[in-house]
Design an enzyme around this catalytic site. Structure first.
Site, PDB file in Angstrom:
ATOM      1  N   GLU A   9       1.413  -5.548  10.351  1.00  0.00           N
ATOM      2  CA  GLU A   9       0.686  -3.694  10.640  1.00  0.00           C
ATOM      3  C   GLU A   9       1.486  -2.529  11.843  1.00  0.00           C
ATOM      4  O   GLU A   9       1.477  -2.820  13.366  1.00  0.00           O
ATOM      5  CB  GLU A   9      -0.777  -3.883  10.905  1.00  0.00           C
ATOM      6  N   GLU A  50       1.974   3.800   3.132  1.00  0.00           N
ATOM      7  CA  GLU A  50       2.784   3.492   3.907  1.00  0.00           C
ATOM      8  C   GLU A  50       3.898   3.519   4.131  1.00  0.00           C
ATOM      9  O   GLU A  50       5.030   2.240   4.490  1.00  0.00           O
ATOM     10  CB  GLU A  50       1.900   1.729   4.335  1.00  0.00           C
ATOM     11  N   HIS A  78       1.102  -1.095   0.305  1.00  0.00           N
ATOM     12  CA  HIS A  78      -0.238  -0.484   0.134  1.00  0.00           C
ATOM     13  C   HIS A  78       0.606   1.582   0.138  1.00  0.00           C
ATOM     14  O   HIS A  78       2.273   1.413   1.167  1.00  0.00           O
ATOM     15  CB  HIS A  78      -1.122   0.110   1.546  1.00  0.00           C
ATOM     16  N   HIS A 129       3.106  -3.913   6.571  1.00  0.00           N
ATOM     17  CA  HIS A 129       2.143  -2.623   6.618  1.00  0.00           C
ATOM     18  C   HIS A 129       2.085  -1.935   7.288  1.00  0.00           C
ATOM     19  O   HIS A 129       2.644  -2.484   8.506  1.00  0.00           O
ATOM     20  CB  HIS A 129       0.338  -3.511   6.523  1.00  0.00           C
ATOM     21  N   ARG A 167      -2.979   4.245  -1.684  1.00  0.00           N
ATOM     22  CA  ARG A 167      -2.896   3.230  -1.142  1.00  0.00           C
ATOM     23  C   ARG A 167      -2.782   2.507  -2.360  1.00  0.00           C
ATOM     24  O   ARG A 167      -1.797   1.275  -2.197  1.00  0.00           O
ATOM     25  CB  ARG A 167      -4.417   3.075  -0.778  1.00  0.00           C
TER      26      ARG A 167
END
Length: 424
Positions: A385, A182, A179, A311, A242
């Protein structure tokens, strides 16, 4: 429900002038199914111009939305009228964007003067690719750069291969930047590349042992077109891009969410069929050239034992499944590995990560890469994440890059060693 939407649209039109000095990110706390229903309808209607940084899932997880300054008054009133609690997560997005850009300009000037690379800074694609070339040149006995194909806009997709020799040894895959917005994932992967090389050169445990048994493939930028797009425009909208940059059936809406395009229950819940949506899945499974390139490379290799993807944001360490709430066959082992890895991560700076399956930890997601890898026999498949939990969101300050990367390394290092010690 349409009544709520009509009221909000009217308020937005009335208060279209600049009421605030910049966009804000609101953290919304849905307390009922009715609240969830209202927010989901807002999320589906892209004409409102709301940028959902996190998806509407349940009353247990907050929803973060970047609201354009022209609509702040309207959306806040809309939420109050519907008794939906919220707080201001980021008071002025523009201030963080301005600081980020100023730091990048200053850093680029300093790097030119000193002819050095600053790991505590964000970099554009060309700089990252030049860094990769330098790293390969300095560690030619260990690292090679593999071109696995080109993107929709004809940019190269490069993977760094760390290997002590041998053909198609058991291997570990790590990617970042799926993405585009990020940025902390790209910056972390850059630091990781240098750390793996340095630890091998200086014979630091456990890297030499890991590389004696397995190769490591590290893809720093898995979505080059999207990443370039986040750097090229001064518009706030583009910084938060994104998706990829491919053409879709709607000429006004470009790009596919590359983490909804994999052939893993493609088209199920947790992905949109609307080309204008942030989580647009694409017209068919692995329709996107970027996904095809990675999938073909991993499949052709045929001996990957671990698949990990980086991510941001939320501080989570997750495993399959994402598309369904059913436990994966290896759920117990994967949970134990992720738990120990999160403890290793926590040991550096005290950062706390939540551990669990994608479905139960963050959201339902069909067509995700981790599920694809697991369904094809790569047992040790995990999704990170990275920082943070909401203070900065996608605009994590550059002074947190190295700490984020280092703590992530502790977790990755644990998983890689575990994979080596538990062959299958």
């Amino acid at each position: 429900m349409r009544h709520y939407i009509a009221v909000f649209a009217l308020l937005a039109a009335v208060y279209c002038e600049e009421v605030f000095n910049g966009d804000q990110v609101l953290r919304i706390h849905a307390e009922s199914k009715k609240h969830i229903q209202i927010l989901k309808e807002l999320e589906r209607d892209v004409d409102f111009g709301l940028d959902f940084w996190t998806n509407v899932v349940s009353t247990e997880l907050p929803v973060d939305i970047r609201v354009p300054h022209a609509r702040l008054y309207a959306i806040k009133n809309f939420l109050k009228e519907n008794n939906i609690p919220f707080t201001v997560m980021i008071n002025n997005v523009k201030e963080l964007l301005d600081r980020e850009r100023e730091e990048m300009v200053h850093n680029a000037e300093m790097e030119r003067k000193t002819k050095s690379f600053n790991f505590a800074a964000y970099h554009d694609l060309d700089t990252i690719y030049n860094f990769m070339d330098t790293l390969v040149a300095n560690h030619s006995n260990l690292i090679s750069k593999v071109n696995i194909g080109s993107t929709y806009e004809n940019r190269h997709m490069y993977v760094l291969k760390f290997s002590t020799g041998g053909e198609k040894k058991p291997a570990i895959w790590i990617d970042a930047g799926v993405h585009a917005r990020e940025w902390i994932s790209h910056a972390t992967a850059v630091w990781l590349a240098d750390r793996i090389a340095t630890d091998f050169k200086e014979n630091r445990t456990p890297v030499p042992s890991i590389l004696s048994q397995m190769d490591i493939y590290l893809m720093i930028v898995a979505n080059p077109d999207g990443y370039v797009f986040t750097h090229r425009s001064l518009s706030e909208f583009y910084r938060f891009w994104r998706k990829s940059r491919s053409a879709t059936s709607n000429p006004k809406c470009h790009g596919v969410d590359l983490n909804r395009n994999w052939d893993a229950e493609f088209g199920g819940p947790g992905a949109s069929d609307d080309p204008c949506a942030e989580d647009y899945r694409g017209p068919s499974a692995q329709s996107e050239i970027e996904v095809k390139n990675i999938a073909n490379f991993i499949t052709d290799h045929g001996n990957f034992k671990s698949f990990m993807t980086l991510h941001s944001y939320k501080q989570l360490l997750m495993y399959p499944y994402g598309y369904v709430g059913t436990d994966a066959p290896d759920r117990t082992e994967l949970h134990d590995v992720a738990t120990q890895a999160s403890k290793a991560l926590n040991s550096w700076h005290g950062t706390v990560y939540k551990v669990g399956s994608i479905f139960h930890t963050i959201e339902q997601a069909s067509g995700a890469s981790v599920d694809w890898a697991y369904l094809r026999g790569i047992k040790y498949s995990f999704a990170f994440e990275l920082r943070d939990t909401g203070e900065y969101g996608f605009l994590l300050p550059a002074d947190q890059i190295v700490s984020t990367a280092r703590e992530t390394w502790f977790a990755l290092r644990y998983i890689m060693q575990y994979v080596c010690d538990h062959p299958y």
